[in-house]
Write a protein that holds these residues in place. Structure first.
Motif, PDB file in Angstrom:
ATOM      1  N   ILE A 251     -14.466 -11.155  28.204  1.00 17.97           N
ATOM      2  CA  ILE A 251     -14.066 -11.633  29.540  1.00 17.97           C
ATOM      3  C   ILE A 251     -12.733 -12.363  29.560  1.00 17.97           C
ATOM      4  O   ILE A 251     -12.244 -12.730  30.622  1.00 17.97           O
ATOM      5  CB  ILE A 251     -15.134 -12.567  30.180  1.00 17.97           C
ATOM      6  CG1 ILE A 251     -15.419 -13.770  29.278  1.00 17.97           C
ATOM      7  CG2 ILE A 251     -16.408 -11.814  30.520  1.00 17.97           C
ATOM      8  CD1 ILE A 251     -16.243 -14.869  29.947  1.00 17.97           C
ATOM      9  N   GLY A 252     -12.152 -12.609  28.384  1.00 21.76           N
ATOM     10  CA  GLY A 252     -10.861 -13.306  28.349  1.00 21.76           C
ATOM     11  C   GLY A 252      -9.827 -12.470  29.079  1.00 21.76           C
ATOM     12  O   GLY A 252      -9.407 -11.426  28.610  1.00 21.76           O
ATOM     13  N   GLY A 253      -9.447 -12.911  30.269  1.00 23.42           N
ATOM     14  CA  GLY A 253      -8.643 -12.090  31.173  1.00 23.42           C
ATOM     15  C   GLY A 253      -7.236 -11.819  30.677  1.00 23.42           C
ATOM     16  O   GLY A 253      -6.740 -12.495  29.781  1.00 23.42           O
ATOM     17  N   GLU A 254      -6.598 -10.819  31.293  1.00 23.92           N
ATOM     18  CA  GLU A 254      -5.218 -10.520  30.926  1.00 23.92           C
ATOM     19  C   GLU A 254      -4.298 -11.582  31.509  1.00 23.92           C
ATOM     20  O   GLU A 254      -4.625 -12.247  32.489  1.00 23.92           O
ATOM     21  CB  GLU A 254      -4.805  -9.126  31.443  1.00 23.92           C
ATOM     22  CG  GLU A 254      -4.712  -9.060  32.939  1.00 23.92           C
ATOM     23  CD  GLU A 254      -4.015  -7.791  33.441  1.00 23.92           C
ATOM     24  OE1 GLU A 254      -3.179  -7.219  32.708  1.00 23.92           O
ATOM     25  OE2 GLU A 254      -4.301  -7.400  34.573  1.00 23.92           O
TER      26      GLU A 254
ATOM     27  N   VAL B   5      -5.360 -12.831  15.228  1.00 24.24           N
ATOM     28  CA  VAL B   5      -5.044 -12.276  16.547  1.00 24.24           C
ATOM     29  C   VAL B   5      -4.639 -10.808  16.365  1.00 24.24           C
ATOM     30  O   VAL B   5      -3.738 -10.499  15.593  1.00 24.24           O
ATOM     31  CB  VAL B   5      -3.892 -13.069  17.192  1.00 24.24           C
ATOM     32  CG1 VAL B   5      -3.447 -12.422  18.492  1.00 24.24           C
ATOM     33  CG2 VAL B   5      -4.309 -14.510  17.431  1.00 24.24           C
ATOM     34  N   THR B   6      -5.348  -9.928  17.081  1.00 23.06           N
ATOM     35  CA  THR B   6      -5.126  -8.493  16.944  1.00 23.06           C
ATOM     36  C   THR B   6      -4.827  -7.887  18.312  1.00 23.06           C
ATOM     37  O   THR B   6      -4.947  -8.566  19.339  1.00 23.06           O
ATOM     38  CB  THR B   6      -6.408  -7.818  16.402  1.00 23.06           C
ATOM     39  OG1 THR B   6      -7.454  -8.007  17.377  1.00 23.06           O
ATOM     40  CG2 THR B   6      -6.842  -8.428  15.074  1.00 23.06           C
ATOM     41  N   ARG B   7      -4.481  -6.602  18.310  1.00 24.37           N
ATOM     42  CA  ARG B   7      -4.288  -5.929  19.593  1.00 24.37           C
ATOM     43  C   ARG B   7      -5.595  -5.881  20.378  1.00 24.37           C
ATOM     44  O   ARG B   7      -5.602  -5.958  21.599  1.00 24.37           O
ATOM     45  CB  ARG B   7      -3.752  -4.512  19.371  1.00 24.37           C
ATOM     46  CG  ARG B   7      -2.283  -4.540  18.953  1.00 24.37           C
ATOM     47  CD  ARG B   7      -1.748  -3.174  18.629  1.00 24.37           C
ATOM     48  NE  ARG B   7      -1.675  -2.315  19.801  1.00 24.37           N
ATOM     49  CZ  ARG B   7      -0.771  -1.341  19.949  1.00 24.37           C
ATOM     50  NH1 ARG B   7       0.127  -1.141  19.004  1.00 24.37           N
ATOM     51  NH2 ARG B   7      -0.771  -0.581  21.017  1.00 24.37           N
ATOM     52  N   GLU B   8      -6.714  -5.793  19.653  1.00 25.65           N
ATOM     53  CA  GLU B   8      -8.025  -5.677  20.308  1.00 25.65           C
ATOM     54  C   GLU B   8      -8.439  -6.979  20.996  1.00 25.65           C
ATOM     55  O   GLU B   8      -9.025  -6.955  22.070  1.00 25.65           O
ATOM     56  CB  GLU B   8      -9.112  -5.289  19.287  1.00 25.65           C
ATOM     57  CG  GLU B   8      -9.005  -3.861  18.767  1.00 25.65           C
ATOM     58  CD  GLU B   8      -7.751  -3.631  17.911  1.00 25.65           C
ATOM     59  OE1 GLU B   8      -7.053  -2.620  18.148  1.00 25.65           O
ATOM     60  OE2 GLU B   8      -7.459  -4.472  17.029  1.00 25.65           O
ATOM     61  N   ASN B   9      -8.162  -8.123  20.354  1.00 27.90           N
ATOM     62  CA  ASN B   9      -8.633  -9.368  20.974  1.00 27.90           C
ATOM     63  C   ASN B   9      -7.571 -10.088  21.805  1.00 27.90           C
ATOM     64  O   ASN B   9      -7.734 -11.252  22.155  1.00 27.90           O
ATOM     65  CB  ASN B   9      -9.314 -10.297  19.947  1.00 27.90           C
ATOM     66  CG  ASN B   9      -8.338 -10.974  18.994  1.00 27.90           C
ATOM     67  OD1 ASN B   9      -7.126 -10.765  19.059  1.00 27.90           O
ATOM     68  ND2 ASN B   9      -8.863 -11.796  18.098  1.00 27.90           N
TER      69      ASN B   9
ATOM     70  N   GLU C  66      -3.114  -8.771  26.990  1.00 26.17           N
ATOM     71  CA  GLU C  66      -4.085  -7.903  27.652  1.00 26.17           C
ATOM     72  C   GLU C  66      -5.459  -8.578  27.655  1.00 26.17           C
ATOM     73  O   GLU C  66      -5.675  -9.575  26.974  1.00 26.17           O
ATOM     74  CB  GLU C  66      -4.192  -6.561  26.902  1.00 26.17           C
ATOM     75  CG  GLU C  66      -2.861  -5.859  26.638  1.00 26.17           C
ATOM     76  CD  GLU C  66      -2.270  -5.207  27.881  1.00 26.17           C
ATOM     77  OE1 GLU C  66      -2.999  -5.069  28.887  1.00 26.17           O
ATOM     78  OE2 GLU C  66      -1.080  -4.854  27.845  1.00 26.17           O
ATOM     79  N   LEU C  67      -6.379  -7.990  28.389  1.00 24.39           N
ATOM     80  CA  LEU C  67      -7.773  -8.427  28.376  1.00 24.39           C
ATOM     81  C   LEU C  67      -8.296  -8.386  26.939  1.00 24.39           C
ATOM     82  O   LEU C  67      -7.929  -7.502  26.173  1.00 24.39           O
ATOM     83  CB  LEU C  67      -8.598  -7.470  29.250  1.00 24.39           C
ATOM     84  CG  LEU C  67     -10.114  -7.660  29.254  1.00 24.39           C
ATOM     85  CD1 LEU C  67     -10.500  -8.721  30.274  1.00 24.39           C
ATOM     86  CD2 LEU C  67     -10.827  -6.362  29.591  1.00 24.39           C
ATOM     87  N   ASN C  68      -9.130  -9.347  26.591  1.00 27.86           N
ATOM     88  CA  ASN C  68      -9.799  -9.307  25.283  1.00 27.86           C
ATOM     89  C   ASN C  68     -11.011  -8.388  25.392  1.00 27.86           C
ATOM     90  O   ASN C  68     -12.039  -8.752  25.930  1.00 27.86           O
ATOM     91  CB  ASN C  68     -10.239 -10.717  24.876  1.00 27.86           C
ATOM     92  CG  ASN C  68     -10.940 -10.738  23.534  1.00 27.86           C
ATOM     93  OD1 ASN C  68     -11.136  -9.690  22.905  1.00 27.86           O
ATOM     94  ND2 ASN C  68     -11.328 -11.914  23.093  1.00 27.86           N
TER      95      ASN C  68
END
Length: 292
Positions: free
Chosen positions: A149-152, A180-184, A250-252
């Protein structure tokens, strides 16, 4: 140091950002995470998150109330929640520690752990390498970027919110408290975008002119997605962020959080802080010097 400049500083001036891996130790990161857990355990849900919506007018006052809660948070430690985390009575719909979006904006002043990190000798040394003569800390935030739910965060420049005359006096320190990755939800930057001034400002509305407390002047241009470069970084890494570089996240979409501690510094020498900024120093909390 005369005209000599390290390759990394040159890179920062070119790009408007700089990645410094492993700037902080795992222990320092964990001390911040543990401290934030303590702060959340003691957290009271703010009143403006607990009032029930009824009439349209009250709903507007409710929004007004929460913006006031934001506007007066510069010299306090306050809680901001993810959308959908609370019902209209202020009860948690998800576990309390997963509901918080960020905590701001004076952790650096009032919390011993975050104060120590902000004023640590390595941060001060970095400030001196960057040539900062009279840096002051203007704000700090702990950002959770909750799983799923961590918004963009849409493309923006920090100087939109923290305006100075002249420009170029704001510097962000962004610390990864876990990998910290592109996904999270890593940060993405447009290299070199810090050289064209700012396109938008968030200002306090002149009292009596509008129902809103802050408003935007100007607009964010449509940025080309292909210009953004992702910056994954491991736990303990630091990203230096020029006040005018365009960045986003981006969104997580992953199942792991992306905790970060971030603070902004202003070079106070020959600089004026805009009276129209949402954030203002107060008699209780003048902007503290970084070098103390």
């Amino acid at each position: 140091s005369g005209g000599e400049q390290s390759p990394r500083l040159f890179q920062f001036r070119e790009d408007g950002f700089l990645v410094l891996e492993h700037f902080f130790t795992a222990e320092e990161c964990d001390s911040m995470r543990n401290q934030i857990q303590r702060i959340i355990a003691e957290m009271e849900v703010p009143l403006h998150c607990r009032t029930e919506f009824s009439t349209k007018e009250e709903e507007q006052l409710q929004v007004q109330g929460s913006s006031d809660y934001f506007l007066t948070s510069g010299d306090k430690i306050r809680f901001f929640f993810e959308k959908g985390a609370l019902d209209e009575r202020g009860n948690f719909l998800i576990p309390k520690e997963k509901s918080v979006s960020k905590i701001g904006h004076a952790l650096h002043a009032y919390d011993p752990v975050f104060k120590q990190i902000t004023h640590s000798s390595k941060v001060q040394e970095l400030g001196r390498k960057l040539g900062l003569e009279r840096p002051v800390v203007v704000q700090s935030m702990y950002i959770f970027k909750q799983p799923g739910i961590g918004g963009e965060v849409t493309p923006h420049q920090d100087a939109t919110f923290l305006h100075t005359e002249p420009l170029g006096r704001i510097l962000g320190f962004w610390i990864a408290l876990e990998d910290v990755t592109r996904e999270n939800g890593c940060l993405w930057f447009i290299p070199g975008s810090h050289t064209n001034g700012i396109s938008r400002r968030m200002v306090r509305a002149a009292s009596g002119t509008s129902t809103r407390v802050v408003e935007f002047v100007g607009s964010e241009p449509a940025y080309d997605d292909s210009q953004f470069k992702p910056l994954p970084i491991s736990k303990g890494g630091l990203i230096l962020i020029h006040g005018e570089v365009v960045h986003k996240s981006e969104l997580n979409s992953s199942e792991s959080s992306r905790h970060a501690f971030t603070f902004h510094v202003m070079e106070a020498k020959d600089t004026s802080w805009s009276k129209e900024n949402w954030l203002q120093p107060t008699p209780e909390l003048p902007f503290p010097s970084l070098y103390t």
